[in-house]
Enzyme design. Structure first.
Site, mmCIF file in Angstrom:
data_model
loop_
_atom_site.group_PDB
_atom_site.id
_atom_site.type_symbol
_atom_site.label_atom_id
_atom_site.label_comp_id
_atom_site.label_asym_id
_atom_site.label_seq_id
_atom_site.Cartn_x
_atom_site.Cartn_y
_atom_site.Cartn_z
ATOM 1 N N HIS A 1 -1.595 -0.084 -9.883
ATOM 2 C CA HIS A 1 -2.308 -0.992 -8.965
ATOM 3 C C HIS A 1 -2.788 -2.240 -9.718
ATOM 4 C CE1 HIS A 1 -4.646 -1.129 -4.931
ATOM 5 N NE2 HIS A 1 -4.491 -2.363 -5.398
ATOM 6 N N ARG B 1 0.857 -1.189 0.000
ATOM 7 C CA ARG B 1 0.000 0.000 0.000
ATOM 8 C C ARG B 1 0.891 1.235 0.000
ATOM 9 N NH1 ARG B 1 -3.735 -2.515 -1.747
ATOM 10 N NH2 ARG B 1 -5.772 -2.782 -0.765
HETATM 11 P P1 NDP Z 1 -2.117 -10.652 5.474
HETATM 12 O O1 NDP Z 1 -3.004 -9.995 6.460
HETATM 13 O O2 NDP Z 1 -2.293 -12.101 5.206
HETATM 14 O O3 NDP Z 1 -0.601 -10.434 5.891
HETATM 15 C C1 NDP Z 1 -0.102 -9.241 6.412
HETATM 16 C C2 NDP Z 1 1.321 -9.458 6.888
HETATM 17 O O4 NDP Z 1 1.820 -8.213 7.356
HETATM 18 C C3 NDP Z 1 1.390 -10.451 8.063
HETATM 19 O O5 NDP Z 1 2.534 -11.240 7.957
HETATM 20 C C4 NDP Z 1 1.499 -9.516 9.264
HETATM 21 O O6 NDP Z 1 2.176 -10.074 10.376
HETATM 22 C C5 NDP Z 1 2.336 -8.403 8.674
HETATM 23 N N1 NDP Z 1 2.176 -7.183 9.475
HETATM 24 C C6 NDP Z 1 1.060 -6.465 9.715
HETATM 25 N N2 NDP Z 1 1.321 -5.425 10.531
HETATM 26 C C7 NDP Z 1 2.642 -5.511 10.824
HETATM 27 C C8 NDP Z 1 3.514 -4.732 11.626
HETATM 28 N N3 NDP Z 1 3.089 -3.664 12.309
HETATM 29 N N4 NDP Z 1 4.801 -5.110 11.707
HETATM 30 C C9 NDP Z 1 5.256 -6.193 11.041
HETATM 31 N N5 NDP Z 1 4.487 -6.981 10.264
HETATM 32 C C10 NDP Z 1 3.183 -6.630 10.158
HETATM 33 O O7 NDP Z 1 -2.243 -9.811 4.130
HETATM 34 P P2 NDP Z 1 -1.992 -10.310 2.626
HETATM 35 O O8 NDP Z 1 -0.675 -10.992 2.576
HETATM 36 O O9 NDP Z 1 -3.168 -11.022 2.123
HETATM 37 O O10 NDP Z 1 -1.948 -8.901 1.869
HETATM 38 C C11 NDP Z 1 -0.982 -7.924 2.202
HETATM 39 C C12 NDP Z 1 -1.363 -6.593 1.557
HETATM 40 O O11 NDP Z 1 -1.153 -6.642 0.156
HETATM 41 C C13 NDP Z 1 -2.842 -6.208 1.669
HETATM 42 O O12 NDP Z 1 -3.145 -5.684 2.944
HETATM 43 C C14 NDP Z 1 -2.967 -5.176 0.587
HETATM 44 O O13 NDP Z 1 -2.641 -3.909 1.126
HETATM 45 C C15 NDP Z 1 -1.904 -5.589 -0.438
HETATM 46 N N6 NDP Z 1 -2.487 -6.062 -1.703
HETATM 47 C C16 NDP Z 1 -2.138 -5.395 -2.842
HETATM 48 C C17 NDP Z 1 -2.619 -5.814 -4.069
HETATM 49 C C18 NDP Z 1 -2.177 -5.128 -5.320
HETATM 50 O O14 NDP Z 1 -2.682 -5.444 -6.398
HETATM 51 N N7 NDP Z 1 -1.242 -4.209 -5.261
HETATM 52 C C19 NDP Z 1 -3.533 -6.950 -4.183
HETATM 53 C C20 NDP Z 1 -3.836 -7.558 -2.918
HETATM 54 C C21 NDP Z 1 -3.326 -7.126 -1.731
HETATM 55 P P3 NDP Z 1 1.563 -11.348 11.148
HETATM 56 O O15 NDP Z 1 1.716 -12.500 10.191
HETATM 57 O O16 NDP Z 1 2.419 -11.484 12.329
HETATM 58 O O17 NDP Z 1 0.125 -11.018 11.428
HETATM 59 C C1 OXD Z 2 -6.633 -5.725 -2.724
HETATM 60 C C2 OXD Z 2 -6.099 -4.956 -3.823
HETATM 61 O O1 OXD Z 2 -6.464 -5.323 -1.584
HETATM 62 O O2 OXD Z 2 -6.485 -5.198 -4.979
HETATM 63 O O3 OXD Z 2 -7.265 -6.783 -2.974
HETATM 64 O O4 OXD Z 2 -5.242 -4.092 -3.616
#
Ligand code: NDP
Ligand code: OXD
Length: 309
Positions: free
Chosen positions: A272, A224
């Site tokens: 995106h 993000r």
């Molecule tokens: P998840 O919720 O499965 O994973 C998030 C990860 O971030 C976890 O490992 C979590 O740790 C870690 N995390 C969260 N907060 C912190 C912190 N403060 N410090 C350290 N680590 C942290 O999300 P996804 O993997 O499914 O997706 C990740 C992001 O990808 C989404 O939130 C979205 O913003 C983005 N995205 C972008 C897309 C695009 O097309 N550009 C498409 C889809 C998603 P823990 O495992 O310990 O909870």
């Molecule tokens: C999502 C994205 O969060 O597309 O699914 O960014």
């Protein structure tokens, strides 16, 4: 009859509606999808932030809001949303993200741009190290980050990952929390940002943390926009401390025409497109969650409203 409100754009309704109807029927659920139900009759809301739906207070019987997006930062703090909220974990979305990340990591690793963008007749060779000599750090080891890290490790890269809680993923050097951050930053020859946008992650990549990365780091951000302090990144690029950035997500989207990222020689902007929720697989996830809701079973992929993801 289960009433499912499709709170999306018209285009999304056309894409997700028919496969969702099929997935619900396959799950043995008698459901009606629609956009015009009286709010108090709605059992589930299938939601995207592009729908504009922002006030959930009239949906007094709704058992869950099921997001078609993985990132829920635009809805997680909504105080009118008092029912459970689930996010999207979709095998198709994950596969797309893994391909996009692997493509850009390989591009940086092999310095592919030198050849692709060459405009003069220079017969100049450049030799990349082999993957085990390249340290890649994936920040965020959730559904997407863990899958990307494992694929990169499978390609031979020296992969570390950083998350909030401790992890044990075969082939990945797992670091976590504040204590693991400095080490993660210092290892990041290529940094992949797959963290959610939360109060704890906003501007995580700022002047201080960027300075802890090795000189010449390349950054790939499909997570993000607010993860990065843009002014700090532009300064680090100008100083050459960060060599290049590939950015898919931004604080303001579409990225405004006048934004310095567009014309920056060391920034690649993508609109995106890193990964899309795929209707053919994601609708099964939605149908399974509705089945669970009807059976009184716990929902999959529940958002922790306190943590914000
Ligand atoms: P998840 O919720 O499965 O994973 C998030 C990860 O971030 C976890 O490992 C979590 O740790 C870690 N995390 C969260 N907060 C912190 C912190 N403060 N410090 C350290 N680590 C942290 O999300 P996804 O993997 O499914 O997706 C990740 C992001 O990808 C989404 O939130 C979205 O913003 C983005 N995205 C972008 C897309 C695009 O097309 N550009 C498409 C889809 C998603 P823990 O495992 O310990 O909870
Ligand atoms: C999502 C994205 O969060 O597309 O699914 O960014």
């Amino acid at each position: 009859m289960i009433r499912v409100l499709i709170a999306t754009t018209q285009a999304e309704r056309e894409r997700f509606g028919p496969p969702l109807e099929a997935a619900l029927a396959q799950a043995g659920l008698k459901a009606a999808l629609g956009t015009e139900f009286a709010p108090e009759e709605v059992d589930y809301i299938v939601y995207t932030p592009t729908s504009g739906l922002a006030d959930f207070s009239a949906f007094i019987q709704t058992k869950a809001v099921l997001s078609l997006w993985a990132g829920v930062e635009r809805i997680v703090g909504n105080e009118t949303l008092t029912m459970p909220l689930t996010r999207m974990v979709d095998p198709g979305l994950t596969a797309g993200m893994v391909e996009w990340v692997a493509g850009h990591v390989l591009r940086y690793h092999l310095d592919t741009d030198i050849d692709v963008c060459r405009s003069d007749a220079r017969w100049e060779k450049h030799l990349a190290p082999l993957a085990p000599e390249r340290s890649v750090v994936v920040f965020g080891l959730g559904a997407l980050g863990a899958a990307a890290a494992q694929t990169l490790a499978g390609l031979g890269f020296d992969v570390s990952g950083w998350s909030r809680s401790a992890k044990d993923i075969p082939g990945i050097k797992c670091l976590h929390g504040d204590a693991g951050l400095a080490q993660a930053l210092s290892r990041a020859e290529i940094a992949v940002l797959l963290l959610p946008d939360t109060p704890d992650t906003t501007n995580l990549f700022n002047a201080q943390t960027l300075a802890q990365m090795p000189r010449g780091t390349r950054i790939i951000n499909p997570g993000r926009g607010p993860l990065i302090d843009d002014d700090a990144l532009l300064l680090a690029l100008a100083e050459g401390h960060i060599a290049h950035a590939t950015l898919d997500v931004f604080r303001v989207e579409p990225l405004p025409e006048a934004h310095p990222y567009w014309a920056h020689p060391n920034v690649t902007v993508t609109p995106h497109i890193a990964a899309e929720t795929r209707a053919s697989s994601a609708t099964w996830v939605i149908a399974e969650n509705i089945r669970r809701g009807e059976a009184g079973e716990p929902f999959l992929h529940l958002v922790d409203r306190t943590l914000g993801y």
